[in-house]
Each structure stands twice: as structure tokens, then as C-alpha cells.
Scaffold this motif. Structure first.
Motif, PDB file in Angstrom:
ATOM      1  N   ASN A  96       0.829  -1.212   0.000  1.00 55.24           N
ATOM      2  CA  ASN A  96       0.000   0.000   0.000  1.00 55.24           C
ATOM      3  C   ASN A  96       0.856   1.251   0.000  1.00 55.24           C
ATOM      4  N   LYS A  97       1.919   1.240   0.812  1.00 55.03           N
ATOM      5  CA  LYS A  97       2.799   2.409   0.890  1.00 55.03           C
ATOM      6  C   LYS A  97       3.464   2.686  -0.447  1.00 55.03           C
ATOM      7  N   ARG A  98       3.917   1.621  -1.126  1.00 54.32           N
ATOM      8  CA  ARG A  98       4.564   1.811  -2.428  1.00 54.32           C
ATOM      9  C   ARG A  98       3.583   2.377  -3.445  1.00 54.32           C
ATOM     10  N   PHE A  99       2.363   1.837  -3.446  1.00 54.32           N
ATOM     11  CA  PHE A  99       1.346   2.328  -4.393  1.00 54.32           C
ATOM     12  C   PHE A  99       1.038   3.797  -4.129  1.00 54.32           C
ATOM     13  N   VAL A 150       1.653   7.062  -6.644  1.00 55.28           N
ATOM     14  CA  VAL A 150       0.578   7.977  -7.030  1.00 55.28           C
ATOM     15  C   VAL A 150       0.937   9.414  -6.640  1.00 55.28           C
ATOM     16  N   ARG A 151       1.376   9.594  -5.384  1.00 51.41           N
ATOM     17  CA  ARG A 151       1.718  10.936  -4.907  1.00 51.41           C
ATOM     18  C   ARG A 151       2.814  11.559  -5.766  1.00 51.41           C
ATOM     19  N   ASP A 152       3.867  10.788  -6.057  1.00 48.97           N
ATOM     20  CA  ASP A 152       4.985  11.330  -6.839  1.00 48.97           C
ATOM     21  C   ASP A 152       4.534  11.701  -8.249  1.00 48.97           C
ATOM     22  N   ALA A 153       3.660  10.883  -8.826  1.00 50.29           N
ATOM     23  CA  ALA A 153       3.170  11.190 -10.174  1.00 50.29           C
ATOM     24  C   ALA A 153       2.348  12.475 -10.165  1.00 50.29           C
ATOM     25  N   SER A 162       1.653  18.611 -10.476  1.00 52.45           N
ATOM     26  CA  SER A 162       1.038  19.688  -9.692  1.00 52.45           C
ATOM     27  C   SER A 162       1.720  19.794  -8.328  1.00 52.45           C
ATOM     28  N   PRO A 163       2.915  20.349  -8.268  1.00 56.29           N
ATOM     29  CA  PRO A 163       3.658  20.411  -7.007  1.00 56.29           C
ATOM     30  C   PRO A 163       2.951  21.221  -5.923  1.00 56.29           C
ATOM     31  N   GLU A 164       2.021  22.078  -6.304  1.00 51.85           N
ATOM     32  CA  GLU A 164       1.321  22.895  -5.309  1.00 51.85           C
ATOM     33  C   GLU A 164       0.389  22.063  -4.428  1.00 51.85           C
ATOM     34  N   LEU A 165       0.154  20.799  -4.791  1.00 51.76           N
ATOM     35  CA  LEU A 165      -0.732  19.937  -3.989  1.00 51.76           C
ATOM     36  C   LEU A 165      -0.009  19.214  -2.851  1.00 51.76           C
ATOM     37  N   ARG A 166       1.285  19.391  -2.735  1.00 51.92           N
ATOM     38  CA  ARG A 166       2.067  18.677  -1.723  1.00 51.92           C
ATOM     39  C   ARG A 166       1.500  18.808  -0.303  1.00 51.92           C
ATOM     40  N   PRO A 167       1.052  19.998   0.157  1.00 50.88           N
ATOM     41  CA  PRO A 167       0.563  20.112   1.534  1.00 50.88           C
ATOM     42  C   PRO A 167      -0.674  19.277   1.838  1.00 50.88           C
ATOM     43  N   TYR A 168      -1.355  18.785   0.800  1.00 49.74           N
ATOM     44  CA  TYR A 168      -2.616  18.074   1.027  1.00 49.74           C
ATOM     45  C   TYR A 168      -2.455  16.554   1.136  1.00 49.74           C
ATOM     46  N   PHE A 169      -1.249  16.056   0.946  1.00 54.31           N
ATOM     47  CA  PHE A 169      -1.015  14.617   1.074  1.00 54.31           C
ATOM     48  C   PHE A 169      -0.680  14.249   2.522  1.00 54.31           C
ATOM     49  N   ASN A 170      -1.039  13.011   2.898  1.00 48.77           N
ATOM     50  CA  ASN A 170      -0.728  12.482   4.241  1.00 48.77           C
ATOM     51  C   ASN A 170      -1.308  13.372   5.342  1.00 48.77           C
ATOM     52  N   LYS A 171      -2.593  13.604   5.291  1.00 47.15           N
ATOM     53  CA  LYS A 171      -3.249  14.477   6.270  1.00 47.15           C
ATOM     54  C   LYS A 171      -3.881  13.658   7.398  1.00 47.15           C
ATOM     55  N   LEU A 172      -3.781  14.171   8.615  1.00 41.41           N
ATOM     56  CA  LEU A 172      -4.424  13.569   9.776  1.00 41.41           C
ATOM     57  C   LEU A 172      -5.778  14.229  10.013  1.00 41.41           C
ATOM     58  N   LEU A 232     -12.133   6.243  -2.747  1.00 42.20           N
ATOM     59  CA  LEU A 232     -11.130   5.230  -2.416  1.00 42.20           C
ATOM     60  C   LEU A 232     -10.493   4.781  -3.719  1.00 42.20           C
ATOM     61  N   ILE A 233      -9.174   4.935  -3.823  1.00 43.10           N
ATOM     62  CA  ILE A 233      -8.444   4.585  -5.040  1.00 43.10           C
ATOM     63  C   ILE A 233      -7.594   3.353  -4.743  1.00 43.10           C
ATOM     64  N   PHE A 234      -7.878   2.254  -5.442  1.00 41.50           N
ATOM     65  CA  PHE A 234      -7.187   0.991  -5.189  1.00 41.50           C
ATOM     66  C   PHE A 234      -6.459   0.509  -6.447  1.00 41.50           C
ATOM     67  N   GLY A 235      -5.234   0.089  -6.268  1.00 44.83           N
ATOM     68  CA  GLY A 235      -4.522  -0.588  -7.335  1.00 44.83           C
ATOM     69  C   GLY A 235      -5.005  -2.028  -7.430  1.00 44.83           C
ATOM     70  N   VAL A 236      -5.348  -2.471  -8.625  1.00 42.92           N
ATOM     71  CA  VAL A 236      -5.837  -3.840  -8.836  1.00 42.92           C
ATOM     72  C   VAL A 236      -5.027  -4.483  -9.959  1.00 42.92           C
ATOM     73  N   PRO A 237      -4.972  -5.822 -10.012  1.00 41.29           N
ATOM     74  CA  PRO A 237      -4.207  -6.498 -11.064  1.00 41.29           C
ATOM     75  C   PRO A 237      -4.754  -6.205 -12.458  1.00 41.29           C
ATOM     76  N   ASN A 238      -3.856  -6.183 -13.415  1.00 44.82           N
ATOM     77  CA  ASN A 238      -4.251  -6.047 -14.816  1.00 44.82           C
ATOM     78  C   ASN A 238      -4.970  -7.316 -15.259  1.00 44.82           C
ATOM     79  N   VAL A 239      -6.093  -7.177 -15.939  1.00 44.76           N
ATOM     80  CA  VAL A 239      -6.857  -8.354 -16.365  1.00 44.76           C
ATOM     81  C   VAL A 239      -6.080  -9.226 -17.345  1.00 44.76           C
TER      82      VAL A 239
END
Length: 238
Positions: free
Chosen positions: A113-116, A120-123, A128-138, A197-204
Motif C-alpha cells: 500500500n505504501k509503495r502504491f 501515485v503521490r509522486d506522479a 502539480s507540485p502545489e498539492l504537496r501540503p494536502y497529502f498524508n493528512k491527519l 477510495l483509489i485501489f490498485g488492482v491487477p491487470n486483467v
């Protein structure tokens, strides 16, 4: 064709038959069960020899009818993952479904999950580097509650992320349900309009995913989508 494998890492050695019971039954009828026992005992004997500081090349050939193959060095995340590789490479009538690492499911799933999430965050931040403050929010789930960490949150949207692996679908479903509940509670508490909710799933088209796993995967994705709809949220499989 390989009927079994012996896997060793830095901490453990394990022998396991990889040919399926139903395959032995189809090939040998009622004798299939006895042959399965013979293979199991032969693998245990070979594993004991290897454990006593011998390599497979040094053990005598034909131990209970088994002939050791060449030693292979592979990369695997766990011993069950190594057995899956053995099935994929050397056994056309082996089973992939049985190789779930129950002891390490939680740890492995969390790391995946952390790698996924990181990918996503890095991409996103690359564009859009201006969105950095909104990631990993408590964010608390209710007034006075302990804050939970969400993947992304701004005044309009709350997002969370996860993985639904083909060989760990039960734990992936539980994780998705828990995150949907957290999203709903936090959405209600904060008054934010959108949650997903955004989930990585296997390619069909992934050849390592069996037809049975693909069928179960489609059913599970549909079920998570329905639950998200009931909470007035989105489930986005990617």
C-alpha cells in the motif's frame, strides 16, 4: 515437470508439493492419493538432506522416485512468493491459489500500500507540485476522536489508497471496507463534499493471475463499488 520444490532463504527452509491433488487424481486415478503421499515424503527426505549442509547436487538421485533439479537463485518477497514462481516457471499443473503468506499478509500488504501511494503521490506532484501540503493528512473521524491518516485531503476532497492483490483478496476487501468507513466518518465530520477510495488492482491481462482469481476479483471490485455507492462515495480501481 516439477512436482515439488524446496525453498530456502536466510531464515528458513521449506519443502512443498506443488502439483495439485486433482491433477494426480486425473492422471493416476485412485493411485493419485498414494502418489501424493510418496511425493510429500520424498520432499521431506530431500529437505532434511539439504538442511544437513548438503546441496541438492550432492543428494543421491531417485529419493522415493524424485530427482532433484538444478538449484535456482530467484528474487522473491517471501517463501510463498518463491513457491508461486516455481509453479509459474516449472509446473503447468501446479496451483497458484494456495500460496498466500498468512503470517506476513498484514506486513506485506502495508508495504505494498505504501509503495502504491508513494507512486501515485509522486506522479501527481510531478504535474502539480502545489498539492504537496494536502497529502498524508491527519483527520479525526468524529469530534474529539483520534485522527486517522488519509492519503489526500483538501477543503473539497478526501482520498484514501490501497491495493487489492490477486492472492490476498480477503485481506484486501477488509482493508477497503475499513477505509470506506473511515472516509465516510471523516466526510460527515468535516463536511467535505467528495470522498473516494483509489485501489490498485491487477491487470486483467496479467498471466500470473488465474481465471478463478480474475472471476473473484471482478466480483470483489463490484462489491466494493456498491458499498462505496451506498456511502455516496467513489471507488476507483486502477
Amino acid at each position: 515437470m516439477a512436482v515439488g520444490a524446496i525453498v530456502r532463504d536466510a531464515h528458513a527452509l521449506q519443502a512443498q508439493r506443488i502439483i495439485r491433488d486433482d491433477s494426480l487424481g486425473a492422471l493416476y486415478g485412485k493411485k493419485g492419493k498414494g502418489l501424493a503421499n510418496l511425493i510429500d515424503n520424498g520432499l521431506r527426505a530431500l529437505a532434511l538432506m539439504v538442511e544437513q549442509d548438503q546441496t541438492l547436487a550432492q543428494v543421491p538421485p531417485g529419493v522415493m522416485g524424485l530427482i532433484p533439479g538444478e538449484t535456482r537463485h530467484i528474487y522473491a518477497s517471501s517463501i510463498p512468493d518463491a513457491f508461486r514462481t516455481c509453479v509459474l516457471m516449472y509446473s503447468s499443473i501446479g496451483s497458484l491459489e494456495q500460496w498466500s503468506d498468512e503470517e506476513q499478509v498484514d506486513e506485506t500488504a502495508e508495504e505494498t500500500n505504501k509503495r502504491f501511494f508513494t507512486e501515485v503521490r509522486d506522479a501527481v506532484l510531478t504535474r502539480s507540485p502545489e498539492l504537496r501540503p494536502y497529502f498524508n493528512k491527519l483527520i479525526p473521524l468524529y469530534s474529539g476522536g483520534v485522527p486517522f491518516r488519509f492519503g489526500f485531503s483538501n477543503p473539497r476532497t478526501i482520498l484514501n489508497f490501497g491495493i487489492l492483490s490477486a492472492n490476498r483478496q480477503p485481506s484486501g476487501i477488509k482493508d477497503a471496507q475499513a477505509k470506506l468507513w473511515q472516509l465516510k466518518c471523516s466526510k460527515d465530520y468535516t463536511g467535505v463534499r467528495h470522498a473516494a477510495l483509489i485501489f490498485g488492482v491487477p491487470n486483467v491481462e496479467d498471466p500470473t493471475v488465474s481465471p478463478t482469481q480474475k472471476d473473484i476479483l471482478r466480483t470483489n471490485i463490484h462489491e466494493i463499488e456498491r458499498q462505496a455507492d451506498r456511502f455516496e462515495m467513489q471507488f476507483v480501481p486502477v
